[in-house]
Every structure is written in structure tokens, then in C-alpha cells.
Design an enzyme around this catalytic site. Structure first.
Site, PDB file in Angstrom:
ATOM      1  N   TYR A 124     -33.171  43.401 -17.721  1.00 13.32           N
ATOM      2  CA  TYR A 124     -32.747  43.114 -16.347  1.00 13.32           C
ATOM      3  C   TYR A 124     -33.954  42.975 -15.430  1.00 13.32           C
ATOM      4  CZ  TYR A 124     -27.793  43.841 -17.314  1.00 13.32           C
ATOM      5  OH  TYR A 124     -26.511  43.722 -17.786  1.00 13.32           O
ATOM      6  N   GLU A 165     -22.853  49.217 -19.644  1.00 18.68           N
ATOM      7  CA  GLU A 165     -23.324  48.931 -20.999  1.00 18.68           C
ATOM      8  C   GLU A 165     -23.806  50.199 -21.698  1.00 18.68           C
ATOM      9  OE1 GLU A 165     -26.088  45.786 -20.071  1.00 18.68           O
ATOM     10  OE2 GLU A 165     -24.432  44.661 -19.168  1.00 18.68           O
ATOM     11  N   TYR A 216     -13.636  41.332 -29.860  1.00 16.69           N
ATOM     12  CA  TYR A 216     -14.446  40.377 -30.619  1.00 16.69           C
ATOM     13  C   TYR A 216     -15.716  41.055 -31.114  1.00 16.69           C
ATOM     14  CZ  TYR A 216     -16.816  40.237 -26.079  1.00 16.69           C
ATOM     15  OH  TYR A 216     -17.453  40.595 -24.917  1.00 16.69           O
ATOM     16  N   TYR A 265     -17.012  36.031 -31.982  1.00 15.49           N
ATOM     17  CA  TYR A 265     -15.768  35.607 -32.623  1.00 15.49           C
ATOM     18  C   TYR A 265     -14.754  36.736 -32.508  1.00 15.49           C
ATOM     19  CZ  TYR A 265     -18.836  32.081 -34.619  1.00 15.49           C
ATOM     20  OH  TYR A 265     -19.742  31.064 -34.767  1.00 15.49           O
ATOM     21  N   GLY A 303      -5.521  26.226 -29.252  1.00 14.99           N
ATOM     22  CA  GLY A 303      -6.583  26.033 -30.232  1.00 14.99           C
ATOM     23  C   GLY A 303      -7.030  27.332 -30.867  1.00 14.99           C
ATOM     24  N   GLY A 362      -8.206  29.742 -29.504  1.00 14.43           N
ATOM     25  CA  GLY A 362      -7.855  30.866 -28.636  1.00 14.43           C
ATOM     26  C   GLY A 362      -6.698  31.691 -29.158  1.00 14.43           C
ATOM     27  N   PRO A 383      -7.362  36.065 -30.965  1.00 13.27           N
ATOM     28  CA  PRO A 383      -7.128  37.445 -30.497  1.00 13.27           C
ATOM     29  C   PRO A 383      -5.650  37.793 -30.428  1.00 13.27           C
ATOM     30  CG  PRO A 383      -7.844  36.056 -28.679  1.00 13.27           C
ATOM     31  CD  PRO A 383      -8.035  35.260 -29.930  1.00 13.27           C
ATOM     32  N   VAL A 385     -12.431  34.265 -22.347  1.00 13.70           N
ATOM     33  CA  VAL A 385     -13.147  32.996 -22.442  1.00 13.70           C
ATOM     34  C   VAL A 385     -14.117  33.063 -23.617  1.00 13.70           C
ATOM     35  CG1 VAL A 385     -14.784  31.453 -21.306  1.00 13.70           C
ATOM     36  CG2 VAL A 385     -12.952  32.509 -19.982  1.00 13.70           C
ATOM     37  N   GLY A 423     -17.502  31.921 -24.997  1.00 11.33           N
ATOM     38  CA  GLY A 423     -18.719  31.383 -24.413  1.00 11.33           C
ATOM     39  C   GLY A 423     -18.852  31.793 -22.953  1.00 11.33           C
ATOM     40  N   PRO A 424     -19.705  31.096 -22.185  1.00  5.16           N
ATOM     41  CA  PRO A 424     -19.921  31.453 -20.790  1.00  5.16           C
ATOM     42  C   PRO A 424     -18.621  31.365 -19.988  1.00  5.16           C
ATOM     43  CG  PRO A 424     -21.611  29.931 -21.540  1.00  5.16           C
ATOM     44  CD  PRO A 424     -20.570  29.987 -22.621  1.00  5.16           C
TER      45      PRO A 424
END
Length: 409
Positions: free
Chosen positions: A98, A140, A191, A208, A274, A276, A279, A399, A401-402
């Protein structure tokens, strides 16, 4: 909360910074990777850097956080922070990184905005950054502690024990710890990160969803192959599809993610498109294994039945739930070589052509909703749910990815 001296500065400069935030993010990443090329090689997703998605996500998160500090000075955007913290922990981000980000981000703001960045403005945005960074560092640290590992140290060696091509573009890999111990428990919807060494020596990381049943001694992930089209082919997904074989050992993180199945007996809507749907499979496995009688509406959209990964498994899981219904939407419902799956009398199944139309489904007002899929799909579905009176706090999303949804708020 923001200090009294910084609040008016951020209020005055947020429109200017917000308008330039994507350019700031572009300059920031260039500075960061020039100084620390190892971060691009082994931590950041090179594909998302190439297509600009990571820059958009950073821009969206910083602007959104600053806006939330102004709009709600007495509260903290815990949902947004938790989502970012889980992603960071899955990548092995550490507190020291950071400081590196702070150095290059403030330099980028100064480069882009020039003389407008007075010492007072720089100090105010530095305060915004560290309010967000310190909150994430604390979250975290708790996540690492929950897994009993040092900061950034959740990686473990896992062996591929099964490989199954669900569709031409979806590969299911079953993984077990290489030391022979059972895979650790995870919550339905979480994930893992997988680190793969590429031919140029880079160790790229991708996330994933765990698509198998929780509580088993192994994990299962399902990897969608990203083929070349509007952008380059996926580096990691292509490597796993082409190279991952039974007996291979992969570096895999502990389970992370806050989009998890809640305890209770209230009605659920699990809506995906897709890949998605992965999960949602873990959630359905858990509901079936625990004999749940919750009302569950499952909605899935795909291009064709043949492109629908784990299609038969989804039918079977919904059929085991006494108060479940399955609604499938295919852009080309007749284009399939897969055998039809019989419907269960206890779990009605409808198959429709075209995009998801949630207005045709009977949805109770006390519904809890989980969405996963491409951002346009989730955005459209969320709007339709709000129109039907489902409150915003009852609509959760994941989501891959970003988080571009956040970036587009």
C-alpha cells in the site's frame, strides 16, 4: 471519517479528480510498473492491464470511496471494502504494498492535474487514500488470521486429481492438497486464486469460484477459456486448458469472497449467466446436502444449451430441492447436441429463448438475491428487480475480474 480541514478540499476537487481519474490511473500504473515490474509480472492481471479494465476499477473505487466519505461521513462503505479486501487477500497483497501504491498514485495525481494540486489538495487526497488503505489493511489482516497464515501466505500446493471438459470452453478441474490432507472448508459462493507459471517466467494469478460441494476432501474449479477476439486470448485460462493434466501441481490460495449463502430459511433468487453459474452450484450443493426446504428460484442465461457448463448437474441439484424452480434462458435454445434433461415434478423447469425476463417470474418481496455474470447482465437484472420492489440491500453480486460495475457507478 475525513478531517474537518480535508472535507471541503475533497468536496471542491472531487469533480475535477473524478473527471481525470482514468487518466490518473493510467499514469499511476505506468509509474508503478516502471518502478516495480515484478508487480505486473507476478501480481497484477496482465490481460486486464492491456484492455484497461484494471485502470477503470481503480478509478471507480477511489472516486466511489471519496464520494461515500462526503455523502455518509459517519459510516464506512463496508460492503465495497470487504469485496476489495477479499480479492486482495486472495492475491497475497501485503501492507507494505500500500505504501508503494500511495507513492505512485499521488505522483500521478500531481502529474495529471499540475498546478491545481496544491500542498493542501495533496494532503487531502493522501488522507482519503490512507483512510481506504488502512481499512483494507485491517480487513485483510483479519482474513489472513482467520486462515491461520502470515500476511500474504495462504498459498498451498494442490494436485489435479480429475479433469473434465464441460464444454469446449469450460474445463472443470478437481484439486486435492498435495500433502494428502483434506481440502479446507469453504463457504458456498467463495473463490480461490490459482497461480500459473507462463512460458516467459511470469507467475500470473486468476480467481475461480469453487463450483463443487462444500465439505468434501477436494475442491473443484471451472475455468472458462478466454479466446482471442476483441482482445488477446486469456493467458492463464489457455494454459490450464492446454496444459493442466491429472497429477499436475498448482499453487492455490485459501478460499475467499464475501458473496456467500446466508443462514436462514427465507426465499432465494440465484441468477447467473455463462460461467457466472459456478458459485451458484456450490450454493445449491449446500442446500441439497442440508435438506433445505427454502424457496429457491434459479435463473441461468447462456448462449446455447451446449455452452451451459454443468447443465445436467444444475438440473439434478434443483430437482433435489422441494421448493425450487429452474428458469433457463438461451439465446439459441434449439442449438444443442446435449441430450435433454427430464424435469422433476418437484422442481419445475422452464426454458425460454432470448434474454432473461425477470418480470415473468413470481418473486416474493422478502427475497434475497445473488447475481453473478457479465456486468451488463447484472446491471439489467438489478434494475428489473428494483422495479419489482426488491430493496437494494437484498441484491448481492459477484464480479469475475476487476469490479467494473463499481467503476461505472
Amino acid at each position: 471519517m475525513l478531517s474537518e480541514q480535508s472535507t471541503p478540499v475533497i468536496r471542491a476537487t472531487l469533480p475535477v479528480v473524478g473527471a481525470a481519474i482514468e487518466e490518473i490511473a493510467e499514469v499511476f500504473y505506468r509509474k508503478l510498473f516502471d518502478a516495480h515490474p515484478e508487480l505486473l509480472r507476478d501480481l497484477f492481471n496482465r490481460g486486464n492491464q492491456a484492455n484497461g479494465e484494471q485502470r477503470q476499477a481503480l478509478a471507480g473505487s477511489i472516486a466511489a470511496f471519496a464520494g461515500m466519505l462526503l455523502a455518509h461521513p459517519d459510516s464506512r462503505p463496508d460492503a465495497m471494502l470487504a469485496r476489495i479486501a477479499h480479492k486482495h487477500a486472495s492475491l497475497g497483497v501485503t501492507a507494505d504494498q500500500y505504501k508503494i501504491v500511495n507513492e505512485h498514485l499521488l505522483a500521478a495525481i500531481a502529474d495529471v492535474l499540475g498546478e491545481a494540486v496544491t500542498p493542501q489538495v495533496a494532503d487531502a487526497w493522501d488522507e482519503v487514500y490512507w483512510l481506504m488503505a488502512n481499512a483494507l489493511i485491517a480487513l485483510e489482516a483479519r482474513l489472513y488470521a482467520q486462515h491461520g497464515t502470515p500476511e500474504g501466505g495462504t498459498w498451498q500446493r494442490m494436485t489435479v486429481v480429475a479433469r473434465h471438459e464441460e464444454t469446449p470452453d469450460a474445463l472443470a478441474l478437481t484439486l486435492r492438497p498435495a500433502d494428502g490432507t483434506p481440502a479446507r472448508a469453504f463457504r458456498p459462493g467463495q473463490y480461490v486464486s490459482v497461480q500459473v507459471e507462463l512460458p516467459d517466467g511470469a507467475r500470473q494469478i486468476r480467481q475461480y469460484s469453487l463450483s463443487g460441494a462444500p465439505g468434501r476432501p477436494e475442491w473443484r474449479i471451472t475455468v472458462k477459456r478466454l479466446r482471442a477476439g476483441t482482445g488477446p486470448a486469456g493467458e492463464v485460462s489457455s494454459r490450464l486448458h492446454e496444459q493442466a493434466r491429472i497429477g499436475d501441481v498448482l499453487a492455490v490460495s485459501a478460499p475467499f469472497g464475501d458473496l456467500t449463502l446466508p443462514v436462514g430459511d427465507g426465499p432465494l433468487l440465484l441468477a447467473s449467466a455463462g460461467i457466472g453459474g459456478t458459485p451458484m452450484l456450490a450454493m445449491l450443493h449446500h442446500l441439497a446436502a442440508t435438506g433445505s426446504s427454502r424457496p429457491v428460484t434459479v435463473v441461468h442465461a447462456d448462449r446455447t444449451p451446449a455452452d451451459h457448463a454443468h447443465r445436467d448437474e444444475l438440473h439434478a441439484l434443483v430437482g433435489r430441492l422441494p421448493q425450487a424452480a429452474l428458469h433457463l434462458f438461451y439465446e439459441e435454445p434449439g442449438h444443442t447436441t446435449a441430450a435433454p434433461v427430464p424435469t422433476s415434478p418437484s422442481a419445475p423447469v422452464t426454458i425460454s429463448a432470448g434474454r432473461v425476463d425477470i418480470s415473468t417470474l413470481p418473486l416474493p418481496p422478502d427475497l434475497t438475491t445473488y447475481l453473478c455474470g457479465p456486468v451488463p447482465f447484472m446491471r439489467a437484472l438489478r434494475g428489473a428487480l428494483l422495479h419489482q420492489g426488491i430493496p437494494p440491500q437484498a441484491i448481492h453480486y459477484e464480479v469475475f475480474g476487476p469490479d467494473l460495475w463499481l467503476a461505472q457507478q
